[in-house]
Design an enzyme around this catalytic site. Structure first.
Site, short mmCIF file in Angstrom:
data_model
loop_
_atom_site.label_atom_id
_atom_site.label_comp_id
_atom_site.label_asym_id
_atom_site.label_seq_id
_atom_site.Cartn_x
_atom_site.Cartn_y
_atom_site.Cartn_z
N ARG A 1 41.49 45.19 37.00
CA ARG A 1 40.09 44.91 37.34
C ARG A 1 39.23 45.06 36.07
NH1 ARG A 1 39.51 48.43 42.94
NH2 ARG A 1 41.05 47.27 44.18
N ASP B 1 36.36 45.05 33.31
CA ASP B 1 34.94 45.36 33.41
C ASP B 1 34.08 44.18 32.98
OD1 ASP B 1 35.41 47.96 34.27
OD2 ASP B 1 35.29 48.81 32.25
N ARG C 1 38.95 51.12 25.35
CA ARG C 1 37.70 51.11 24.60
C ARG C 1 37.38 52.48 24.02
NH1 ARG C 1 33.66 48.92 28.85
NH2 ARG C 1 32.16 49.49 27.24
#
Length: 259
Positions: free
Chosen positions: A53, A55, A205
């Protein structure tokens, strides 16, 4: 109902992420809308599930999703029809494949691969604007590689986990981090390749943002090991923006696309 797997490429910039949302455009919503035009099963409100999923703003070159359709399509014709109905959204179905009822895009996956693109140069990005994270200073690839080595293996990644992460455990096995350095006009592009069975929310990230601090000379490589051992989100470096991140591969015990 026949089940199909879809390999999907998309530019994440116009979307609020993969997952369908009532008030914002999503990649899932775009694909489901195209399916609803083709198959009465989706017109009745069926959903698709994805391997990851992603972002808001995150891209994919090889996302995998699956859905149950009412019609037993020829896979090539299904992909072609979906691409026609996806226009003009920056989403493309690269391949479709008939799979058995036990296949699940998320739960059957054995590995996921992410790429993060980081451009180090002072001149603004032009062709890759919105597709890379840019910093204006040079980076030390050797220092980043030494720091990244501390993260490979099975660890408690609480430090590199979003506070909103819904995973049951912060313990994950990071199989590899490879940092590729590519010369570009007046600068360098650094490509971070990460492999794992699964990732925590914002893990990639968080890792890349921390490694950038090492490359810039603000952190010593050993500080990454200390941050990991602290199991404290406050010890993480900055979380880098989403637009440099790509989901670029998902592996299964048996490749549904025959590659």
């Amino acid at each position: 109902m026949p089940r199909f797997a879809l390999k999907i490429e998309y530019d994440g910039r116009p979307f609020a992420g993969w997952q369908a949302q009532a008030d914002h455009p999503s990649v899932q919503g775009a694909v489901e809308s195209a399916l609803a035009r083709l198959d009465r099963g989706f017109a009745a409100g069926a959903r698709i599930a994805a391997a990851g999923r992603t972002d808001a703003g995150v891209h994919a070159t090889a996302q995998v999703a699956h859905g149950d359709l009412a019609r037993d399509w020829d896979p090539f014709r299904l992909a072609e029809a979906l691409n026609f109905h996806l226009k003009p959204a920056p989403v493309a179905v690269l391949a479709a494949a008939r799979v058995d009822a036990q296949f699940h895009a998320r739960f059957s996956a054995t590995e996921r691969r992410y790429l993060f693109r980081l451009l180090a140069r002072r001149a603004p990005a032009t062709h890759d604007r919105g597709l890379v994270w840019q910093v204006p200073h040079p980076l030390d690839a050797g220092a980043m590689r030494r720091a990244a080595a501390h993260l490979v293996g099975r660890h408690d990644f609480t430090t590199f986990r979003s506070a909103m992460c819904q995973s049951a455990s912060p313990v994950k096995t990071l199989d590899a981090i490879r940092i590729e350095e590519i010369a570009v006009p007046q600068g360098q592009e650094f490509r971070f390749h990460l492999r794992a069975r699964s990732f925590l929310h914002n893990q990639v990230r968080s890792i890349v943002g921390t490694l950038e601090r090492v490359g810039a000379g603000s952190w010593a490589p050993e500080r990454v090991a200390s941050a990991l051992a602290a199991r404290d989100r406050a010890q993480c470096g900055p979380v880098c923006p989403p637009h440099g991140l790509y989901l670029c591969g998902v592996d299964y015990p048996r490749d549904p696309f025959g590659g």
